[in-house]
Design a protein around this motif. Structure first.
Motif, PDB file in Angstrom:
ATOM      1  N   VAL A   1      46.211  36.408  46.029  1.00 60.95           N
ATOM      2  CA  VAL A   1      45.454  37.668  46.177  1.00 60.95           C
ATOM      3  C   VAL A   1      46.280  39.056  45.911  1.00 60.95           C
ATOM      4  CG1 VAL A   1      44.152  38.994  47.885  1.00 60.95           C
ATOM      5  CG2 VAL A   1      43.590  36.666  47.850  1.00 60.95           C
ATOM      6  N   ARG A   2      47.681  38.586  46.704  1.00 64.57           N
ATOM      7  CA  ARG A   2      48.489  39.953  46.368  1.00 64.57           C
ATOM      8  C   ARG A   2      48.861  40.189  45.137  1.00 64.57           C
ATOM      9  NH1 ARG A   2      50.618  37.791  51.318  1.00 64.57           N
ATOM     10  NH2 ARG A   2      52.256  36.750  50.437  1.00 64.57           N
ATOM     11  N   HIS A   3      48.877  39.147  44.339  1.00 63.33           N
ATOM     12  CA  HIS A   3      49.241  39.209  42.835  1.00 63.33           C
ATOM     13  C   HIS A   3      48.189  39.284  41.915  1.00 63.33           C
ATOM     14  CE1 HIS A   3      53.007  38.106  44.713  1.00 63.33           C
ATOM     15  NE2 HIS A   3      53.694  38.773  43.663  1.00 63.33           N
ATOM     16  N   GLU A   4      46.989  39.877  42.538  1.00 62.39           N
ATOM     17  CA  GLU A   4      45.775  40.166  41.375  1.00 62.39           C
ATOM     18  C   GLU A   4      46.309  41.193  40.667  1.00 62.39           C
ATOM     19  OE1 GLU A   4      42.973  38.367  40.283  1.00 62.39           O
ATOM     20  OE2 GLU A   4      43.907  36.746  41.136  1.00 62.39           O
ATOM     21  N   PRO A   5      45.935  41.464  39.441  1.00 62.10           N
ATOM     22  CA  PRO A   5      45.123  40.475  38.537  1.00 62.10           C
ATOM     23  C   PRO A   5      46.132  39.588  37.638  1.00 62.10           C
ATOM     24  CG  PRO A   5      45.183  42.606  37.316  1.00 62.10           C
ATOM     25  CD  PRO A   5      45.949  42.624  38.829  1.00 62.10           C
ATOM     26  N   ASP A   6      47.457  39.831  37.923  1.00 59.22           N
ATOM     27  CA  ASP A   6      48.265  39.219  37.061  1.00 59.22           C
ATOM     28  C   ASP A   6      48.454  37.648  37.298  1.00 59.22           C
ATOM     29  OD1 ASP A   6      48.834  41.654  35.604  1.00 59.22           O
ATOM     30  OD2 ASP A   6      50.312  42.021  36.957  1.00 59.22           O
TER      31      ASP A   6
ATOM     32  N   ARG B   1      45.591  32.289  39.458  1.00 58.89           N
ATOM     33  CA  ARG B   1      45.077  33.421  40.060  1.00 58.89           C
ATOM     34  C   ARG B   1      44.276  33.171  41.382  1.00 58.89           C
ATOM     35  NH1 ARG B   1      45.785  34.134  34.679  1.00 58.89           N
ATOM     36  NH2 ARG B   1      46.727  35.812  33.805  1.00 58.89           N
ATOM     37  N   ALA B   2      44.107  34.066  42.111  1.00 58.56           N
ATOM     38  CA  ALA B   2      43.072  33.826  43.120  1.00 58.56           C
ATOM     39  C   ALA B   2      41.535  33.957  42.369  1.00 58.56           C
ATOM     40  CB  ALA B   2      43.002  35.124  44.163  1.00 58.56           C
ATOM     41  N   ASP B   3      40.815  33.340  42.735  1.00 59.53           N
ATOM     42  CA  ASP B   3      39.354  33.427  41.989  1.00 59.53           C
ATOM     43  C   ASP B   3      38.506  34.268  43.108  1.00 59.53           C
ATOM     44  OD1 ASP B   3      36.698  33.123  41.405  1.00 59.53           O
ATOM     45  OD2 ASP B   3      36.850  31.123  40.640  1.00 59.53           O
ATOM     46  N   LEU B   4      38.486  35.544  42.930  1.00 58.69           N
ATOM     47  CA  LEU B   4      37.715  36.473  43.694  1.00 58.69           C
ATOM     48  C   LEU B   4      36.500  36.343  43.753  1.00 58.69           C
ATOM     49  CD1 LEU B   4      40.069  39.801  42.772  1.00 58.69           C
ATOM     50  CD2 LEU B   4      40.313  37.997  44.771  1.00 58.69           C
ATOM     51  N   ALA B   5      35.775  35.884  42.459  1.00 54.08           N
ATOM     52  CA  ALA B   5      34.389  35.567  42.725  1.00 54.08           C
ATOM     53  C   ALA B   5      34.107  34.461  43.600  1.00 54.08           C
ATOM     54  CB  ALA B   5      33.785  35.010  41.222  1.00 54.08           C
ATOM     55  N   GLY B   6      34.903  33.358  43.689  1.00 52.29           N
ATOM     56  CA  GLY B   6      34.803  32.240  44.826  1.00 52.29           C
ATOM     57  C   GLY B   6      34.949  32.962  46.019  1.00 52.29           C
ATOM     58  N   LEU B   7      35.774  33.917  46.365  1.00 53.80           N
ATOM     59  CA  LEU B   7      36.105  34.392  47.598  1.00 53.80           C
ATOM     60  C   LEU B   7      35.103  35.288  48.099  1.00 53.80           C
ATOM     61  CD1 LEU B   7      37.694  35.257  50.039  1.00 53.80           C
ATOM     62  CD2 LEU B   7      38.958  37.065  48.793  1.00 53.80           C
ATOM     63  N   ARG B   8      34.542  35.949  46.924  1.00 56.20           N
ATOM     64  CA  ARG B   8      33.271  36.827  47.615  1.00 56.20           C
ATOM     65  C   ARG B   8      32.085  35.947  47.829  1.00 56.20           C
ATOM     66  NH1 ARG B   8      28.766  38.568  44.826  1.00 56.20           N
ATOM     67  NH2 ARG B   8      28.088  40.537  45.274  1.00 56.20           N
ATOM     68  N   ALA B   9      31.733  34.878  47.022  1.00 55.27           N
ATOM     69  CA  ALA B   9      30.806  33.856  47.360  1.00 55.27           C
ATOM     70  C   ALA B   9      30.936  33.459  48.685  1.00 55.27           C
ATOM     71  CB  ALA B   9      30.653  32.937  46.407  1.00 55.27           C
ATOM     72  N   LEU B  10      32.232  33.042  49.206  1.00 58.78           N
ATOM     73  CA  LEU B  10      32.445  32.367  50.404  1.00 58.78           C
ATOM     74  C   LEU B  10      32.012  33.350  51.732  1.00 58.78           C
ATOM     75  CD1 LEU B  10      33.350  30.059  52.410  1.00 58.78           C
ATOM     76  CD2 LEU B  10      35.527  31.039  51.945  1.00 58.78           C
ATOM     77  N   MET B  11      32.732  34.837  51.475  1.00 56.52           N
ATOM     78  CA  MET B  11      32.350  35.433  52.380  1.00 56.52           C
ATOM     79  C   MET B  11      30.994  36.049  52.614  1.00 56.52           C
ATOM     80  SD  MET B  11      35.565  35.998  53.213  1.00 56.52           S
ATOM     81  CE  MET B  11      35.230  37.013  54.508  1.00 56.52           C
ATOM     82  N   LEU B  12      30.238  36.045  51.403  1.00 55.77           N
ATOM     83  CA  LEU B  12      28.731  36.473  51.636  1.00 55.77           C
ATOM     84  C   LEU B  12      27.933  35.303  52.246  1.00 55.77           C
ATOM     85  CD1 LEU B  12      28.055  38.059  48.147  1.00 55.77           C
ATOM     86  CD2 LEU B  12      28.052  39.287  50.280  1.00 55.77           C
ATOM     87  N   PHE B  13      28.620  33.957  51.865  1.00 55.29           N
ATOM     88  CA  PHE B  13      27.725  32.811  52.700  1.00 55.29           C
ATOM     89  C   PHE B  13      27.991  33.094  54.244  1.00 55.29           C
ATOM     90  CE2 PHE B  13      27.987  28.886  54.621  1.00 55.29           C
ATOM     91  CZ  PHE B  13      27.076  28.375  54.246  1.00 55.29           C
ATOM     92  N   LEU B  14      29.222  33.380  54.488  1.00 54.50           N
ATOM     93  CA  LEU B  14      29.801  33.529  55.842  1.00 54.50           C
ATOM     94  C   LEU B  14      28.735  34.782  56.804  1.00 54.50           C
ATOM     95  CD1 LEU B  14      33.586  32.845  55.966  1.00 54.50           C
ATOM     96  CD2 LEU B  14      31.810  31.318  56.825  1.00 54.50           C
ATOM     97  N   VAL B  15      28.554  35.871  55.853  1.00 52.11           N
ATOM     98  CA  VAL B  15      28.054  36.982  56.536  1.00 52.11           C
ATOM     99  C   VAL B  15      26.473  37.004  56.295  1.00 52.11           C
ATOM    100  CG1 VAL B  15      30.149  38.133  56.947  1.00 52.11           C
ATOM    101  CG2 VAL B  15      28.936  38.661  55.025  1.00 52.11           C
TER     102      VAL B  15
ATOM    103  N   VAL C   1      40.759  29.220  43.546  1.00 53.93           N
ATOM    104  CA  VAL C   1      42.122  29.473  42.299  1.00 53.93           C
ATOM    105  C   VAL C   1      41.662  29.173  41.042  1.00 53.93           C
ATOM    106  CG1 VAL C   1      44.057  29.917  44.297  1.00 53.93           C
ATOM    107  CG2 VAL C   1      43.545  27.503  42.713  1.00 53.93           C
ATOM    108  N   ARG C   2      42.093  29.919  40.079  1.00 55.44           N
ATOM    109  CA  ARG C   2      41.655  29.479  38.731  1.00 55.44           C
ATOM    110  C   ARG C   2      42.934  29.383  37.822  1.00 55.44           C
ATOM    111  NH1 ARG C   2      41.145  34.724  38.696  1.00 55.44           N
ATOM    112  NH2 ARG C   2      40.721  35.893  37.168  1.00 55.44           N
ATOM    113  N   SER C   3      42.990  28.655  36.919  1.00 58.25           N
ATOM    114  CA  SER C   3      44.618  28.645  36.073  1.00 58.25           C
ATOM    115  C   SER C   3      44.223  28.916  34.766  1.00 58.25           C
ATOM    116  CB  SER C   3      45.060  27.426  36.407  1.00 58.25           C
ATOM    117  OG  SER C   3      44.386  26.233  36.114  1.00 58.25           O
ATOM    118  N   ASP C   4      45.065  29.371  34.067  1.00 60.30           N
ATOM    119  CA  ASP C   4      45.372  29.450  32.772  1.00 60.30           C
ATOM    120  C   ASP C   4      46.752  29.126  31.981  1.00 60.30           C
ATOM    121  OD1 ASP C   4      42.615  30.984  32.276  1.00 60.30           O
ATOM    122  OD2 ASP C   4      43.783  32.664  33.344  1.00 60.30           O
TER     123      ASP C   4
END
Length: 110
Positions: free
Chosen positions: A26-31, A74-88, A62-65
């Protein structure tokens, strides 16, 4: 996000090294970072790191290339967003004013 997906993501993060990996990415997004660099920074053997990255990838965090001979994670920010929205999703029984402090705390980062 479905309940089983949320359980998988939370389970993946419920281990110290994987939580450290996710936070590092997450700290190294988007690279992102190469798998070897992640292992080096966290002082984890590369084969062990590979297993941790696989668990995080299957959990949608996470996703990889592939870039030449390196695999960049890379952190999959869409996955993080989905998890956070599920929780709240049902936060404060729909009373937005009760969730305002949580939203305010999250907003400055982005």
């Amino acid at each position: 996000m479905e309940k089983d997906s949320a359980i998988s993501a939370l389970g993946a993060l419920a281990q110290g090294t994987r939580l450290d990996v996710f936070r590092l990415l997450v700290r190294h997004e988007p690279d992102g970072l190469a798998a070897g660099e992640i292992a080096r920074q966290l002082d984890v053997p590369q084969n062990t790191m590979s297993a941790h990255l696989g668990i995080l990838a299957r959990a949608g965090l996470v996703r990889s290339d592939r870039h030449s001979r390196s695999v960049i994670y890379r952190a999959d920010l869409a996955g993080l967003r989905a998890l956070m929205l599920f929780l709240v999703n049902d936060c404060c029984a729909g009373s937005a004013e009760l969730c305002a402090p949580l939203v305010a705390e999250l907003a400055p980062c982005c």
